[in-house]
Design an enzyme around this catalytic site. Structure first.
Site, PDB file in Angstrom:
ATOM      1  N   GLU A 100      31.543   8.634  25.736  1.00 24.78           N
ATOM      2  CA  GLU A 100      31.329   8.127  27.100  1.00 24.78           C
ATOM      3  C   GLU A 100      32.493   8.486  28.023  1.00 24.78           C
ATOM      4  O   GLU A 100      33.625   8.594  27.569  1.00 24.78           O
ATOM      5  CB  GLU A 100      31.259   6.598  27.082  1.00 24.78           C
ATOM      6  CG  GLU A 100      30.153   6.036  26.247  1.00 24.78           C
ATOM      7  CD  GLU A 100      30.232   4.512  26.146  1.00 24.78           C
ATOM      8  OE1 GLU A 100      31.128   3.914  26.775  1.00 24.78           O
ATOM      9  OE2 GLU A 100      29.407   3.943  25.431  1.00 24.78           O
ATOM     10  N   CYS A 121      37.595   7.470  33.675  1.00 25.62           N
ATOM     11  CA  CYS A 121      38.050   6.921  32.401  1.00 25.62           C
ATOM     12  C   CYS A 121      37.546   7.832  31.282  1.00 25.62           C
ATOM     13  O   CYS A 121      36.353   8.082  31.160  1.00 25.62           O
ATOM     14  CB  CYS A 121      37.507   5.503  32.246  1.00 25.62           C
ATOM     15  SG  CYS A 121      38.013   4.738  30.714  1.00 25.62           S
ATOM     16  N   CYS A 128      36.379   4.559  16.795  1.00 23.48           N
ATOM     17  CA  CYS A 128      37.791   4.190  16.771  1.00 23.48           C
ATOM     18  C   CYS A 128      38.095   3.475  15.453  1.00 23.48           C
ATOM     19  O   CYS A 128      37.285   2.708  14.955  1.00 23.48           O
ATOM     20  CB  CYS A 128      38.118   3.270  17.942  1.00 23.48           C
ATOM     21  SG  CYS A 128      39.870   2.864  18.023  1.00 23.48           S
ATOM     22  N   CYS A 132      39.562  -3.399  17.115  1.00 21.73           N
ATOM     23  CA  CYS A 132      39.805  -4.596  17.931  1.00 21.73           C
ATOM     24  C   CYS A 132      38.508  -5.418  17.933  1.00 21.73           C
ATOM     25  O   CYS A 132      37.419  -4.858  18.098  1.00 21.73           O
ATOM     26  CB  CYS A 132      40.213  -4.210  19.350  1.00 21.73           C
ATOM     27  SG  CYS A 132      41.699  -3.197  19.386  1.00 21.73           S
ATOM     28  N   CYS A 135      35.671  -5.194  20.731  1.00 21.59           N
ATOM     29  CA  CYS A 135      35.375  -3.874  21.295  1.00 21.59           C
ATOM     30  C   CYS A 135      34.200  -3.197  20.603  1.00 21.59           C
ATOM     31  O   CYS A 135      34.140  -3.135  19.365  1.00 21.59           O
ATOM     32  CB  CYS A 135      36.621  -3.004  21.177  1.00 21.59           C
ATOM     33  SG  CYS A 135      36.335  -1.296  21.617  1.00 21.59           S
ATOM     34  N   GLY A 212      38.178   5.169  21.735  1.00 23.04           N
ATOM     35  CA  GLY A 212      39.230   5.703  20.863  1.00 23.04           C
ATOM     36  C   GLY A 212      40.613   5.222  21.250  1.00 23.04           C
ATOM     37  O   GLY A 212      40.833   4.696  22.335  1.00 23.04           O
ATOM     38  N   GLU A 213      41.546   5.384  20.320  1.00 23.13           N
ATOM     39  CA  GLU A 213      42.965   5.076  20.568  1.00 23.13           C
ATOM     40  C   GLU A 213      43.621   6.404  20.937  1.00 23.13           C
ATOM     41  O   GLU A 213      43.813   7.276  20.071  1.00 23.13           O
ATOM     42  CB  GLU A 213      43.577   4.453  19.309  1.00 23.13           C
ATOM     43  CG  GLU A 213      45.096   4.447  19.248  1.00 23.13           C
ATOM     44  CD  GLU A 213      45.802   3.865  20.459  1.00 23.13           C
ATOM     45  OE1 GLU A 213      45.618   2.684  20.763  1.00 23.13           O
ATOM     46  OE2 GLU A 213      46.575   4.616  21.119  1.00 23.13           O
ATOM     47  N   SER A 244      46.628   4.905  27.920  1.00 23.50           N
ATOM     48  CA  SER A 244      46.611   3.541  27.406  1.00 23.50           C
ATOM     49  C   SER A 244      46.743   3.560  25.885  1.00 23.50           C
ATOM     50  O   SER A 244      46.301   4.497  25.227  1.00 23.50           O
ATOM     51  CB  SER A 244      45.274   2.922  27.819  1.00 23.50           C
ATOM     52  OG  SER A 244      44.912   1.906  26.951  1.00 23.50           O
ATOM     53  N   SER A 267      47.349  -1.957  26.098  1.00 21.01           N
ATOM     54  CA  SER A 267      46.235  -2.895  25.950  1.00 21.01           C
ATOM     55  C   SER A 267      46.784  -4.087  25.181  1.00 21.01           C
ATOM     56  O   SER A 267      46.775  -4.104  23.952  1.00 21.01           O
ATOM     57  CB  SER A 267      45.092  -2.231  25.172  1.00 21.01           C
ATOM     58  OG  SER A 267      44.608  -1.134  25.896  1.00 21.01           O
ATOM     59  N   LEU A 268      47.271  -5.057  25.914  1.00 24.79           N
ATOM     60  CA  LEU A 268      48.038  -6.144  25.282  1.00 24.79           C
ATOM     61  C   LEU A 268      47.103  -7.249  24.756  1.00 24.79           C
ATOM     62  O   LEU A 268      47.114  -7.568  23.579  1.00 24.79           O
ATOM     63  CB  LEU A 268      49.023  -6.717  26.307  1.00 24.79           C
ATOM     64  CG  LEU A 268      50.092  -7.634  25.745  1.00 24.79           C
ATOM     65  CD1 LEU A 268      51.070  -6.881  24.859  1.00 24.79           C
ATOM     66  CD2 LEU A 268      50.844  -8.349  26.867  1.00 24.79           C
ATOM     67  N   HIS A 269      46.359  -7.845  25.656  1.00 20.24           N
ATOM     68  CA  HIS A 269      45.315  -8.832  25.327  1.00 20.24           C
ATOM     69  C   HIS A 269      45.805 -10.053  24.568  1.00 20.24           C
ATOM     70  O   HIS A 269      44.992 -10.879  24.112  1.00 20.24           O
ATOM     71  CB  HIS A 269      44.158  -8.177  24.552  1.00 20.24           C
ATOM     72  CG  HIS A 269      43.694  -6.882  25.142  1.00 20.24           C
ATOM     73  ND1 HIS A 269      43.579  -6.682  26.503  1.00 20.24           N
ATOM     74  CD2 HIS A 269      43.336  -5.698  24.567  1.00 20.24           C
ATOM     75  CE1 HIS A 269      43.164  -5.436  26.731  1.00 20.24           C
ATOM     76  NE2 HIS A 269      43.025  -4.830  25.577  1.00 20.24           N
ATOM     77  N   ASN A 343      33.857  -8.081  29.247  1.00 24.37           N
ATOM     78  CA  ASN A 343      32.478  -7.605  29.390  1.00 24.37           C
ATOM     79  C   ASN A 343      31.760  -7.883  28.072  1.00 24.37           C
ATOM     80  O   ASN A 343      32.144  -7.330  27.043  1.00 24.37           O
ATOM     81  CB  ASN A 343      32.451  -6.092  29.640  1.00 24.37           C
ATOM     82  CG  ASN A 343      32.498  -5.755  31.111  1.00 24.37           C
ATOM     83  OD1 ASN A 343      31.854  -6.403  31.931  1.00 24.37           O
ATOM     84  ND2 ASN A 343      33.278  -4.744  31.447  1.00 24.37           N
ATOM     85  N   CYS A 386      34.162  -0.285  26.805  1.00 27.53           N
ATOM     86  CA  CYS A 386      34.112   1.015  26.144  1.00 27.53           C
ATOM     87  C   CYS A 386      33.232   0.971  24.898  1.00 27.53           C
ATOM     88  O   CYS A 386      33.269   0.048  24.117  1.00 27.53           O
ATOM     89  CB  CYS A 386      35.518   1.524  25.854  1.00 27.53           C
ATOM     90  SG  CYS A 386      36.286   0.930  24.372  1.00 27.53           S
TER      91      CYS A 386
HETATM   92  S1  SF4 Z   1      40.000  -1.486  22.258  1.00 31.17           S
HETATM   93 FE1  SF4 Z   1      40.644   0.663  22.102  1.00 31.17          FE
HETATM   94  S2  SF4 Z   1      41.948   0.684  20.247  1.00 31.17           S
HETATM   95 FE2  SF4 Z   1      40.764  -1.217  20.140  1.00 31.17          FE
HETATM   96  S3  SF4 Z   1      38.928  -0.687  18.919  1.00 31.17           S
HETATM   97 FE3  SF4 Z   1      38.396  -0.404  21.096  1.00 31.17          FE
HETATM   98  S4  SF4 Z   1      38.780   1.776  21.485  1.00 31.17           S
HETATM   99 FE4  SF4 Z   1      39.872   1.226  19.589  1.00 31.17          FE
END
Ligand code: SF4
Length: 401
Positions: A100, A121, A128, A132, A135, A212-213, A244, A267-269, A343, A386
């Site tokens: 995407e 983006c 990934c 997380c 996600c 992805g990371e 990021s 991406s702290l969260h 989201n 994402c």
């Molecule tokens: S937030 Fe980013 S690093 Fe975490 S699982 Fe989703 S894509 Fe991967």
């Protein structure tokens, strides 16, 4: 019995090559340097997807290019636009994988004043590995890294899709050099820079925050960003490119040594190990102590403000008791905080907090002298988190009605 040996040669894709690399190849072929400039114009100005469209090149050179390089382009599978005109693109890659990209226009609602900023983006992996908990991209794990050209082509493919109706095709005669700029200097010469800066570019900013990371695909990402940043390529300034990461501390230190001045977003969260451990497995490998030390190193080397992305999730990190540790971290690293209401993802239990709770969190943070923003709605109605559109499409393909 002798067995025959079959050799497969995997061609490098031309969109994975820098101008310098192309120039070295063209010198071997004894081609004049302006031909490199012509090829780059076809790729990055006209966003050409077919060798035969490069009509200013002699046919023999087109054949030589075709035999030496591949020219893959992303295939548009699905496109969704939200009420606020955020556009989500789902692409199919050559191996059938789906990824995407999201085009986010600036809006008065978001930035308080009209702006022609268009942010794209970009994804860096198929799936990934970092898992997380909130996600969609991490749900099915990692399939593979994106190749350099698959990262680069997200910009070109979005612009192709957007400008199809608007821009007429360039009219250049076969073998004619008119319409392209002669490049008798090296490709990084100032004249080439002036030419590219004048070129129309729909996308003005990149955020490497899609599926992805990004820092787990470090080498391909950096090569792609060199191409997207170069005046002969994407011509997007490094200061308009934000990378990021969920917190890969060693790669943040590596990024600090790169000559280009990219922006860094974490991406702290969660502002404590307890909270991050709950939702981000990466924190067990690189806990906050290591992550913040790497950020301090980046800050010291680059002198650039870091951004904390902080998705507000009801019952996890959105309580006012989280404000103090978050404010302390942000002040220590001179970081700006972007609050993003969660989201919802189908199949995951997490909820976004109420609007009043979001506003209260923002007020408390700003009250602690932290530079902070709260993202007002962008793309909530188009599965903008994402990986959501990919997930939905894969589920539909697996279980057609
Ligand atoms: S937030 Fe980013 S690093 Fe975490 S699982 Fe989703 S894509 Fe991967």
């Amino acid at each position: 019995m002798r067995r025959g040996i079959i050799w497969w040669t995997v061609l490098a894709d031309i969109k994975s090559q820098t101008a310098g690399e192309l120039q070295a190849q063209f010198e071997l072929w004894r081609q004049p340097v302006y031909r490199v400039s012509q090829v780059l114009e076809w790729l990055y100005l006209h966003r050409t997807t077919d060798w035969d469209e490069m009509t200013s090149l002699p046919r023999a050179l087109r054949d030589q290019l075709r035999n030496h390089y591949s020219l893959h382009s992303l295939e548009l599978v699905r496109r969704q636009g939200s009420r606020d005109t955020t556009q989500k693109f789902l692409w199919r890659l050559a191996d059938g994988s789906l990824i995407e990209s999201v085009l986010i226009p600036a809006s008065p609602a978001l930035y308080a004043e009209p702006s022609d900023r268009q942010t794209l983006c970009v994804s860096t992996q198929v799936g990934c590995a970092y898992g997380c908990k909130f996600c969609a991209s991490g749900l099915a794990g990692l399939k593979r890294n994106l190749a350099v050209e698959e990262i680069v082509d997200q910009l070109l493919a979005v612009e192709r899709a957007e400008s199809k109706a608007r821009s007429p095709k360039p009219k250049v005669q076969d073998g004619d050099e008119k319409g392209s700029v002669r490049l008798h200097e090296p490709c990084d010469a100032p004249s080439a820079a002036r030419r590219s800066v004048a070129s129309p570019r729909l996308v003005s900013n990149l955020v490497i925050m899609g599926m992805g990371e990004p820092l787990a695909n470090y080498d391909n990402l950096i090569q792609a960003l060199r191409i997207l940043n170069a005046h002969w390529g994407g011509a997007i300034g490094a200061r308009k490119i934000t990378i990021s990461t969920s917190g890969l501390a060693p790669q943040i230190r590596k990024l600090a040594a790169e000559p280009l001045q990219f922006r860094l977003a974490i991406s702290l969260h969660g502002a404590t190990d307890a909270t991050r451990n709950k939702i981000m497995p990466v924190n067990r490998r690189y806990p906050l102590r290591e992550l913040t030390a790497a950020c301090e190193y980046y800050l010291q080397k680059k002198g650039r403000m870091i951004t904390f992305e902080y998705i507000l999730i009801e019952g996890v990190n959105a309580g006012l008791d989280q404000v103090n540790p978050l404010a302390a971290l942000a002040r220590r690293l001179k970081a700006k905080v972007n609050l993003i209401p969660y989201n919802q993802v189908e199949g995951l239990p997490w909820q976004r907090p109420s609007e009043s709770a979001q506003e209260a969190f923002l007020r408390a943070l700003v009250g602690q002298k932290v530079l902070a923003t709260l993202r007002r709605e962008k793309g909530h109605d188009i599965e903008a988190a994402c990986g959501q559109l990919r997930l939905k499409t894969e589920q539909e393909l697996a279980h057609p009605i």
